[in-house]
Design a protein around this motif. Structure first.
Motif, mmCIF file in Angstrom:
data_model
loop_
_atom_site.group_PDB
_atom_site.id
_atom_site.type_symbol
_atom_site.label_atom_id
_atom_site.label_comp_id
_atom_site.label_asym_id
_atom_site.label_seq_id
_atom_site.Cartn_x
_atom_site.Cartn_y
_atom_site.Cartn_z
ATOM 1 N N HIS A 242 1.068 -1.015 0.205
ATOM 2 C CA HIS A 242 0.291 0.206 -0.208
ATOM 3 C C HIS A 242 0.623 0.749 -0.193
ATOM 4 C CE1 HIS A 242 -2.866 2.802 2.036
ATOM 5 N NE2 HIS A 242 -3.542 2.493 1.461
ATOM 6 N N SER B 104 -0.087 -8.478 2.601
ATOM 7 C CA SER B 104 -1.731 -8.021 2.751
ATOM 8 C C SER B 104 -2.472 -8.923 3.642
ATOM 9 C CB SER B 104 -1.784 -7.115 1.014
ATOM 10 O OG SER B 104 -1.162 -6.252 0.497
ATOM 11 N N GLU C 198 -5.371 -6.996 -0.121
ATOM 12 C CA GLU C 198 -5.108 -6.007 -0.649
ATOM 13 C C GLU C 198 -6.254 -5.280 -0.899
ATOM 14 O OE1 GLU C 198 -4.520 -4.733 -4.663
ATOM 15 O OE2 GLU C 198 -5.753 -5.641 -4.539
#
Length: 467
Positions: free
Chosen positions: A180, A231, A234
């Protein structure tokens, strides 16, 4: 002085604020989900002051109409939940109580934060060797987690970066598939640099790390410290890394495993989806966001780690007036901390495990409904399977400019707000369901708005080609 006058009028001031809040909240079901702000003349600092009631009235006249309906049921941008009634009540009290939740010595508020963290450990099925703290959001949570990982990595090399800095130290590799943006931001702040990330191939047609490719990268480090970013949810598709396999690889090669679970961590609430988090308890650090699926107001991030002593080496604050207790200020970049745990405590106690199980299941069902509509539409294409609460799709045969005009048209229509993204290099659109107040009727309104917007874009595109 206006201060003293307003003190005498405090009940009226709070009544006015209460009425303003209720009017806004009651409008959310029909309020435009988004609003493109129009330029307004700047405010001038008043010499004498308006007083609280007139300042509130002035704000409402000038600004309130241009606020978005982001707390409402048809705002699907940025993975933003609303505030449950209990969380809202808690947040109002946070400002009234005005506690500085840094030291244990003079308020029970720090105990409430620790108790809230224990409630969340139960909700997420985390083992007792995880300890945590509230921070302002996911970016700050990832920063704290990666600062702790950095401390671990350099101590393995015989160096204490919290005391000696990073001068002349080697780069610590950070492996991830689709980290991210907040991870990259945190690495920049920490002096590790965005380029510390070494991108590992994803699994075919997935947004998840290829474990075989990661194993090769870790083996190539020769046993030197490394950080793996996984993640749990995601951001574009809601996909999950295979946490169990990644944890095993990290244990084999001596790497730190950080799990970014900003919204996906809440899959633990639902027995039908909790398997997605298998292996989570082997992570070294975990982050999540309260303003997403917990549905508390903004300013609520969480960091859990099994290495709190390292965390406190980084963030300890030593001063005579602070004392020397095991205070929460030693776990975060902040010394002064608002009582942000109270809204979380209120909503967890109000709705319990079953309430959040139902919320997660409902959000995922709505995502499936939208995904099925996208698949059946002649105007859109579904870009990834709907595995959780995120729907990733695109307009057929359009470019980024047309997509952006489509999203702006949706915002003007007022029924739904979505966010742009890229998926496999294609201009795409993302819808995120997390709000407790969304209903089946809201989903149908969104679907109808999408079709209207697509027809509008198609009409304009056809006309422009003919011209």
């Amino acid at each position: 002085m206006r201060f003293h006058q307003d003190r005498e009028q405090l009940e009226r001031i709070l009544d006015a604020a209460h009425n303003a809040a209720l009017q806004f909240l009651h409008s959310l079901a029909e309020r435009p989900a988004g609003h493109t702000p129009e330029p307004l003349p700047p405010d001038a600092l008043p010499e004498e002051g308006l007083g609280a009631q007139e300042a509130l009235a002035c704000f409402r006249r000038k600004y309130e109409a241009q606020l978005s309906g982001s707390a409402g049921p048809r705002y699907l941008g940025f993975v933003t939940g609303g505030s449950t009634p209990a969380a809202l009540a808690g947040d109002w009290l946070v400002s009234s109580y005005d506690q500085n939740v840094s030291n244990d010595g003079d308020s029970i508020a720090t105990t409430v934060e620790r108790e809230t963290l224990a409630l969340l450990r139960t909700l997420f099925a985390l083992s007792d060797d995880f300890d945590g703290v509230f921070v302002s959001g996911a970016t700050q949570a990832n920063l704290v987690a990666l600062a702790t990982a950095r401390q671990w990595a350099f101590q393995r090399l015989g160096h204490d970066p919290s005391e000696e800095g990073l001068w002349n130290m080697p780069r610590i590799p950070v492996f991830g598939c689709v980290p991210h943006a907040s991870i990259l931001k945190a690495l920049s702040i920490l002096g590790m640099g965005r380029k510390a990330v070494e991108y590992v191939p994803c699994l075919p047609r997935r947004q998840a790390i290829d474990p075989a490719a990661l194993a090769q990268r870790l083996a190539a480090t020769g046993g030197k410290p490394a950080i793996v970013i996984a993640s749990a949810g995601e951001v574009n598709t809601g996909d999950f890394d295979d946490l169990e396999t990644l944890a095993s690889l990290c244990q084999t090669y001596g790497a730190w495993l950080h799990v970014d679970g900003a919204f996906g961590l809440f899959a633990a609430c639902d027995p039908s989806r909790s398997h997605l988090l298998r292996g989570l308890n082997a992570a070294d650090s975990i982050t999540t966001d309260g303003h997403k699926w917990l549905n508390v107001p903004y300013d609520s991030g969480l960091i859990f780690t099994r290495h709190v002593a390292l965390q406190e080496q980084v963030f300890k604050a030593v001063a005579a007036y602070l004392g020397a207790g095991p205070d929460l200020l030693h776990r975060t970049p902040e010394n002064s901390r608002r009582f942000r745990a109270l809204p979380a405590w209120m909503t967890l106690m109000a709705y319990g495990r079953s309430g959040y199980q139902a919320l997660v299941a409902q959000s995922c069902l709505f995502a499936q409904t939208l995904g099925q509509s996208i698949e059946q539409s002649t105007h859109f294409e579904l870009l990834a399977p709907v595995s959780l609460n995120i729907v990733c799709f695109a307009l057929r045969k359009t470019d980024a400019d047309q997509r952006d005009r489509f999203l702006e048209a949706l915002k003007r229509d007022g029924e739904v707000v979505l966010t742009p993204t890229l998926f496999a290099g294609k201009p795409a659109i993302r819808a995120a369901f997390v709000n407790w107040s969304t209903t089946e009727r809201d989903v149908q309104r969104m679907i109808e708005a999408l079709e209207r917007g697509a027809l509008q874009i198609t009409f304009h595109t056809t006309n422009s080609r003919e011209d």
